[in-house]
Design a protein around this motif. Structure first.
Motif: not given
Length: 140
Positions: A33, A37, A48, A69, A105
């Motif tokens: 992750s 990022i 994300l 996000y 993710d």
């Protein structure tokens, strides 16, 4: 002889072609992750989509200027369908924008979300039941 990939950091490589996908996998806690990022120097903004646990603590250290996000944890079939519609909205927005780093993710957790949305609510779906779920993943 076994192939051992060379570990890289985002700043070590140049993006040669736009629109490529890179699969990063490994054991939990190995930094996948954070690697995604921390890829702000490859292309911004960062998109994300998180499907299993929060990464808020990592985003506080995000080196880029702009990110989108979303965290998805469906409770039921209706929530899963609504979440998948939102996923496609983010994908389409990123495509229209034309650049950026797109991170999913936990693809396995995304697959679980797709199955929750599209498979019948019974113990053991039949192989034919997976067709709609497979189609959704192909469209992604």
């Amino acid at each position: 002889m076994a192939y051992t990939p060379k570990p890289v950091t985002p700043a070590e490589t140049e993006v040669k072609d736009e629109g490529i996908s890179i699969l990063v996998f490994g054991v939990g806690g190995s930094g996948k992750s954070w690697f995604g990022i921390n890829s702000a120097d490859v292309a911004e903004p960062l998109y994300l989509l998180n499907f299993d646990r929060t990464v808020d603590h990592l985003l506080k250290r995000y080196p880029g200027k702009e990110y989108y996000y979303e965290k998805f944890v469906p409770d039921d079939k209706a929530t899963a369908l609504r979440d998948l519609a939102k996923v496609m909205d983010v994908v389409q927005y990123a495509v229209r924008k034309g650049s950026g780093t797109f991170v999913i993710d936990n693809v396995a957790a995304l697959w679980a979300l797709v199955c929750k949305a599209y498979l019948p609510e019974k113990d053991k779906p039949l192989p034919r039941d997976y067709g709609t779920a497979n189609d959704w993943m192909r469209e992604l």
